[in-house]
Design a protein around this motif. Structure first.
Motif, mmCIF file in Angstrom:
data_model
loop_
_atom_site.group_PDB
_atom_site.id
_atom_site.type_symbol
_atom_site.label_atom_id
_atom_site.label_comp_id
_atom_site.label_asym_id
_atom_site.label_seq_id
_atom_site.Cartn_x
_atom_site.Cartn_y
_atom_site.Cartn_z
ATOM 1 N N ASN A 63 4.053 6.602 1.312
ATOM 2 C CA ASN A 63 3.501 6.056 2.561
ATOM 3 C C ASN A 63 2.157 5.377 2.374
ATOM 4 O O ASN A 63 1.208 5.581 3.127
ATOM 5 N N GLY A 64 2.058 4.580 1.306
ATOM 6 C CA GLY A 64 0.908 3.711 1.141
ATOM 7 C C GLY A 64 -0.143 4.145 0.156
ATOM 8 O O GLY A 64 -1.068 3.390 -0.123
ATOM 9 N N SER A 65 -0.046 5.357 -0.388
ATOM 10 C CA SER A 65 -1.056 5.810 -1.331
ATOM 11 C C SER A 65 -0.489 6.901 -2.233
ATOM 12 O O SER A 65 0.291 7.747 -1.784
ATOM 13 N N GLN A 66 -0.899 6.898 -3.486
ATOM 14 C CA GLN A 66 -0.477 7.935 -4.415
ATOM 15 C C GLN A 66 -1.013 9.300 -3.987
ATOM 16 O O GLN A 66 -0.366 10.332 -4.187
ATOM 17 N N GLU A 67 -2.210 9.317 -3.377
ATOM 18 C CA GLU A 67 -2.818 10.581 -2.954
ATOM 19 C C GLU A 67 -1.981 11.321 -1.916
ATOM 20 O O GLU A 67 -2.009 12.548 -1.820
ATOM 21 N N PHE A 68 -1.208 10.582 -1.125
ATOM 22 C CA PHE A 68 -0.446 11.206 -0.051
ATOM 23 C C PHE A 68 0.773 11.968 -0.567
ATOM 24 O O PHE A 68 1.364 12.754 0.196
ATOM 25 N N CYS A 69 1.155 11.756 -1.804
ATOM 26 C CA CYS A 69 2.360 12.406 -2.331
ATOM 27 C C CYS A 69 2.228 13.923 -2.370
ATOM 28 O O CYS A 69 3.234 14.645 -2.316
ATOM 29 N N ASP A 70 1.005 14.440 -2.456
ATOM 30 C CA ASP A 70 0.790 15.889 -2.536
ATOM 31 C C ASP A 70 0.731 16.557 -1.169
ATOM 32 O O ASP A 70 0.698 17.785 -1.083
ATOM 33 N N LEU A 71 0.693 15.772 -0.106
ATOM 34 C CA LEU A 71 0.670 16.345 1.237
ATOM 35 C C LEU A 71 2.073 16.772 1.654
ATOM 36 O O LEU A 71 3.041 16.037 1.456
ATOM 37 N N ARG A 72 2.185 17.980 2.220
ATOM 38 C CA ARG A 72 3.456 18.399 2.796
ATOM 39 C C ARG A 72 3.746 17.566 4.049
ATOM 40 O O ARG A 72 2.833 17.023 4.685
ATOM 41 N N PHE A 73 4.988 17.545 4.434
ATOM 42 C CA PHE A 73 5.383 16.827 5.640
ATOM 43 C C PHE A 73 4.555 17.275 6.840
ATOM 44 O O PHE A 73 4.114 16.451 7.646
ATOM 45 N N ASP A 74 4.320 18.583 6.965
ATOM 46 C CA ASP A 74 3.580 19.100 8.113
ATOM 47 C C ASP A 74 2.071 18.994 7.946
ATOM 48 O O ASP A 74 1.315 19.444 8.825
ATOM 49 N N GLN A 75 1.605 18.391 6.851
ATOM 50 C CA GLN A 75 0.178 18.128 6.668
ATOM 51 C C GLN A 75 -0.170 16.661 6.891
ATOM 52 O O GLN A 75 -1.349 16.310 6.971
ATOM 53 N N PHE A 76 0.822 15.822 6.993
ATOM 54 C CA PHE A 76 0.619 14.376 7.088
ATOM 55 C C PHE A 76 0.529 13.968 8.557
ATOM 56 O O PHE A 76 1.135 14.587 9.428
ATOM 57 N N LEU A 77 -0.231 12.926 8.830
ATOM 58 C CA LEU A 77 -0.314 12.348 10.167
ATOM 59 C C LEU A 77 0.489 11.051 10.197
ATOM 60 O O LEU A 77 0.120 10.062 9.549
ATOM 61 N N PHE A 78 1.585 11.046 10.944
ATOM 62 C CA PHE A 78 2.475 9.890 11.031
ATOM 63 C C PHE A 78 2.094 9.027 12.227
ATOM 64 O O PHE A 78 2.097 9.500 13.368
ATOM 65 N N PRO A 79 1.778 7.739 12.002
ATOM 66 C CA PRO A 79 1.562 6.830 13.129
ATOM 67 C C PRO A 79 2.891 6.501 13.786
ATOM 68 O O PRO A 79 3.866 6.159 13.109
ATOM 69 N N GLY A 80 2.948 6.641 15.120
ATOM 70 C CA GLY A 80 4.239 6.504 15.787
ATOM 71 C C GLY A 80 4.213 5.637 17.028
ATOM 72 O O GLY A 80 3.154 5.289 17.569
ATOM 73 N N THR A 81 5.420 5.321 17.492
ATOM 74 C CA THR A 81 5.587 4.554 18.723
ATOM 75 C C THR A 81 6.436 5.336 19.715
ATOM 76 O O THR A 81 7.362 6.046 19.351
ATOM 77 N N HIS A 82 6.108 5.176 20.969
ATOM 78 C CA HIS A 82 6.830 5.793 22.081
ATOM 79 C C HIS A 82 7.926 4.835 22.548
ATOM 80 O O HIS A 82 7.701 3.630 22.654
ATOM 81 N N ASN A 83 9.117 5.373 22.811
ATOM 82 C CA ASN A 83 10.255 4.533 23.201
ATOM 83 C C ASN A 83 10.386 3.353 22.239
ATOM 84 O O ASN A 83 10.412 2.182 22.640
ATOM 85 N N SER A 84 10.489 3.693 20.965
ATOM 86 C CA SER A 84 10.481 2.683 19.903
ATOM 87 C C SER A 84 11.601 1.669 20.052
ATOM 88 O O SER A 84 11.452 0.499 19.694
ATOM 89 N N GLY A 85 12.753 2.104 20.560
ATOM 90 C CA GLY A 85 13.910 1.225 20.646
ATOM 91 C C GLY A 85 13.791 0.119 21.670
ATOM 92 O O GLY A 85 14.588 -0.829 21.657
ATOM 93 N N THR A 86 12.786 0.183 22.561
ATOM 94 C CA THR A 86 12.648 -0.870 23.572
ATOM 95 C C THR A 86 12.205 -2.195 22.959
ATOM 96 O O THR A 86 12.207 -3.224 23.641
ATOM 97 N N GLY A 87 11.819 -2.165 21.684
ATOM 98 C CA GLY A 87 11.456 -3.409 21.012
ATOM 99 C C GLY A 87 12.654 -4.172 20.471
ATOM 100 O O GLY A 87 12.507 -5.301 19.986
ATOM 101 N N GLN A 88 13.847 -3.573 20.552
ATOM 102 C CA GLN A 88 15.037 -4.202 19.969
ATOM 103 C C GLN A 88 15.511 -5.411 20.767
ATOM 104 O O GLN A 88 16.100 -6.332 20.223
ATOM 105 N N LYS A 89 15.310 -5.382 22.091
ATOM 106 C CA LYS A 89 15.732 -6.485 22.949
ATOM 107 C C LYS A 89 14.630 -6.812 23.950
ATOM 108 O O LYS A 89 13.753 -5.990 24.231
#
Length: 491
Positions: free
Chosen positions: A169-195
């Motif tokens: 996810n953009g950096s070698q340093e992030f490989c050591d982070l567990r899934f529950d330690q990482f901060l994921f940038p997200g979108t709300h109602n992501s599918g509304t961008g499809q149409k």
């Protein structure tokens, strides 16, 4: 009380370099100067047609040796070109420059074109590929008015490691982070961008497709879905948005199968990236969930392609991002329904509210959300108290900050207008959350971090903030990756 050692992780600056291979343009970042009078109003098409100038507009021409591309007029629903504002244009928003290939061994020249009676001044333009570790920097710092142009050479600059094969996810340093330690940038109602959809002002939460959101840097996708034949204009399993589909107060934005294939294609081309598919708003659950499970298993069953991650369901532990990348099991999937208990690659979202306590179901993951439909006003004030309350809970597996409201919570302002106000709270919400969470941890807790997911409407509408969602998450993840490397003796 657990006291986290404070480690300052400096912002990695841009340094001159050369891109490692062919550079494919995906997005533009444009910064309007803070100097008074640098902003522009949008061009009024009616007055322009009648021969009367009104407002101003930009377009860009990018040339690489003897090859050029042109963006056409740059415009989004955001009120572009305000003083001190950062404007983003992604994918089809940059016209013929989308996917334009640059030879790094040849000169890159940018021409900024202005038209209209309102002058404007930009500080810089950055040209990006699908990630933000390197960019062509084009300094402007020139006021343009009426029909005028400014040409400049662009220099490639990078920050951090450019070896994409070693990234998570953009950096070698992030490989050591567990899934529950990482901060994921997200979108709300992501599918509304499809149409494009109808009633966009009240129903459309994104103006980028899933691929464009991935190119922008989004790694968490909140998806509302429905399986319906004809009701509310929907046909089969689709992404949607609405409150009462039974009476038609609902809108569909495209087939889930198409969206999943788009995700698979992008991830198979970008083998270092880990994402989250989150299905929380499910209409007609009894018929929708089985159709969704079939679609997920059908799309990601290819043994040679990216697959759903099964580690949590099989072991009860979250893997590191590096492990997910190594196994090519880079899709973490959550569904808010208990019928998926037997599906190894799909985790039940055991939803919690900040004031709610209940025993978690076996094999599920408790996710607490800060969402509340507060009054947006001028500053989206409700976001920080909601974030503080949510992040005081250390008993949840994962914490999701939802920094948005709903239509009619700011008069008749459109969702993108409200988003620009609430997005400005992102940095403060992260800080409030992680401080409250740290203060609530027990002394013998291992390194745990919050929030885990940060969701916005229109995250590409950055406004006057110094950093947007993707950059804020990158900086926070850099700090976290630095913290987990501290020797135990220093704690």
């Amino acid at each position: 009380m657990f006291s986290r050692l404070c480690v300052l992780f400096p912002l990695v600056g841009w340094i001159a370099s050369e891109p490692a291979s062919v550079f494919v343009i995906r997005k533009l970042e444009m910064k309007t100067s803070n100097i008074p009078g640098s902003g522009m109003d949008k061009q009024n098409n009616i007055l322009s047609f009648l021969g009367f100038g009104s407002g101003g507009e930009y377009s860009i021409t990018i040339c690489n040796n003897d090859r050029c591309c042109r963006t056409g007029m740059l415009n989004t629903e955001d009120n572009n070109w305000e003083v001190g504002q950062t404007d983003w244009f992604v994918g089809t928003q940059i016209g013929a420059c989308n996917t334009f290939k640059i030879n790094p061994n040849m000169e890159v020249k940018l021409q900024l074109n202005h038209r209209g009676s309102n002058s404007g001044r930009l500080d810089f333009i950055r040209i990006y590929s699908w990630h933000s570790a390197g960019a062509f920097i084009c300094n402007i710092e020139t006021r343009l008015d009426y029909t005028s142009t400014h040409s400049t050479l662009c220099q490639f600059q990078k920050r951090g490691d450019q070896d994409e094969s070693a990234w998570c996810n953009g950096s070698q340093e992030f490989c050591d982070l567990r899934f529950d330690q990482f901060l994921f940038p997200g979108t709300h109602n992501s599918g509304t961008g499809q149409k494009k959809g109808v009633f966009q002002c009240s129903s459309k939460n994104q103006d980028l497709t899933i691929s464009q959101q991935l190119d922008f840097g989004i790694r968490f996708f909140d998806l509302d879905i429905i399986n319906s034949n004809g009701l509310a204009g929907c046909n089969g399993l689709e992404t949607g948005h609405g409150a009462v589909p039974e009476i038609g107060v609902y809108q569909c934005f495209g087939q889930v199968d198409d969206l999943l294939l788009e995700v698979k294609k992008w991830l198979d081309e970008h083998t270092s990236e880990v994402i989250v598919l989150y299905f929380g708003g499910i209409a007609f659950k009894e018929q929708t969930v089985p159709a969704l499970v079939d679609a997920l298993k059908s799309t990601f069953r290819n043994e040679t392609g990216v697959s759903l991650n099964k580690d949590y369901k099989e072991t009860g532990e979250w893997p590191t991002l590096g492990s997910a990348v190594e196994k090519n099991a880079r899709i973490f999937t959550f569904v808010r329904h208990n019928s998926i208990a037997g599906e190894k690659g799909i985790v039940e979202d055991f939803k919690l509210r900040p004031d709610e306590y209940k025993e978690k179901a076996d094999g599920s993951a408790s996710i607490i959300s800060s969402y509340t439909a507060g009054q947006v006003g001028k500053t989206c004030e409700f976001i920080l108290p909601a974030s503080n309350e949510t992040c005081s809970r250390i008993d949840a597996d994962l914490i999701k900050l939802s920094l948005f409201s709903r239509f009619f919570k700011k008069g008749v302002d459109c969702l993108w207008q409200m988003a620009k106000v609430c997005n400005a709270r992102s940095a403060s919400a992260i800080e409030v959350c992680k401080n409250q969470f740290s203060n609530s941890l027990e002394e013998n807790d291992e390194f745990r971090f919050a929030p885990n997911f940060l969701l916005l409407d229109y995250p590409n509408y950055q406004g006057r903030e110094e950093f947007g969602l993707v950059e804020l998450c990158r900086l926070e993840n850099m700090e976290r990756s630095n913290l987990i490397r501290i020797p135990t003796s220093l704690n």
